[in-house]
Design an enzyme around this catalytic site. Sequence first.
Site, PDB file in Angstrom:
ATOM      1  N   SER A   1      35.806 -14.910  78.114  1.00  9.96           N
ATOM      2  CA  SER A   1      34.571 -15.522  78.610  1.00  9.96           C
ATOM      3  C   SER A   1      34.643 -17.052  78.588  1.00  9.96           C
ATOM      4  CB  SER A   1      33.404 -15.075  77.730  1.00  9.96           C
ATOM      5  OG  SER A   1      33.701 -15.365  76.375  1.00  9.96           O
ATOM      6  N   LYS A   2      35.567 -17.591  77.794  1.00 10.76           N
ATOM      7  CA  LYS A   2      35.629 -19.042  77.624  1.00 10.76           C
ATOM      8  C   LYS A   2      36.119 -19.770  78.882  1.00 10.76           C
ATOM      9  CE  LYS A   2      34.010 -19.222  73.479  1.00 10.76           C
ATOM     10  NZ  LYS A   2      32.762 -19.898  73.164  1.00 10.76           N
ATOM     11  N   ASP A   3      36.725 -19.044  79.818  1.00  7.63           N
ATOM     12  CA  ASP A   3      37.087 -19.667  81.109  1.00  7.63           C
ATOM     13  C   ASP A   3      35.849 -20.280  81.756  1.00  7.63           C
ATOM     14  OD1 ASP A   3      39.639 -18.722  80.792  1.00  7.63           O
ATOM     15  OD2 ASP A   3      39.614 -17.400  82.551  1.00  7.63           O
TER      16      ASP A   3
END
Length: 344
Positions: free
Chosen positions: A47-49
């Site tokens: 999710s950090k993208d």
Amino acid sequence: MNKDLNVYDNALQLIGNTPLIKLNSITADFDGEFLAKVEAFNPGHSSKDRIALHIIEEAERTGVLKPGDTIIETTSGNTGFSIAMVSIIKGYECILAVSSKSSPDKIDALKAMGAKVYVCPANVSADDSRSYYSVAKRLHEETKGSVYINQYFNELNIDAHYLSTGPEVWSQTKGEITHLIACSGTGGTISGTARFLKEQNPEIKVIGIDAYGSVIQKYHQTREFDATEIYPYRIEGLGKNLIPTATDFDAIDEFVKVSDEEAAHSAREIATTEGLFVGYTSGAAIQGVKQLAAQGEFTKDSKVVIIFPDHGSRYMSKVFSDKWMSDQGFFDSQNEEAVATIEY
Ligand code: PMP
């Protein structure tokens, strides 16, 4: 993207729009429908993208970030990987201060993506000069032309999920979502997604997953920082020893705490029951769902979205290592899982 040829200009164009996948087995005994938002489908496998791209593009747009500059961050691994990926594609230098609690797989992966990595001790207080917060701050001061992402205290972290994860979940469930379950580290995922969803329907219940050893649940209940809650734990990326401003506590209805051991077993169970190879905190989220179901939280009309933040490959030397599980005391001697490798 060249739509005629179905060719992407670069990997960044694949960020977001991750699938919502129905859980068919692990939640089968519970009332309601359970849908996993599988963030491992992002090109950087988490999710950090979303936050890496959003924060970097905002810094470009406002002129804070210029070609060839350096991007600095504190990270348990996933954010670092995403920042390193975005930096390479966009032409920035990347320096990361990482907790020594991070798995060796994650640290090697950051180096593989061209980042310069500083490994800092995990079990020191946030204001200790050796903590990864202090190290990142110092590097930022010492490095000319550097930008510090500061995900725990950056409102853009919330915005990234408000602008992408929230609308995706709303449209993928056709607005029928009743519960959002998400782990809270910086709090950006749960806060941004919750803010968007509650604007559409204030009845949606938002439940955060916290770790034993973290101050987050207690702070949510009392709005006071209680240092006696803090002790070391094994789950990475979830819970905290400080109060991040990237958590909007008002957008979250309650927090549930899960144990290292049960979260680890749940992560392994997701792989063997659903065929989804996801990380330790996905296990924590499912463990939270199990506890909530046991308390009667769900009805047959519930449509529960659970965020699975990252990919299982980042935990090969931890949760998915029988030796690691055994070393933690997570297998008892009678447990046949402990002899999973069969010599022939
Ligand atoms: N799971 C993992 C594996 C993570 O790395 C993180 C981020 N620290 C989270 C969950 C929590 O996400 P957030 O920081 O948006 O609360």
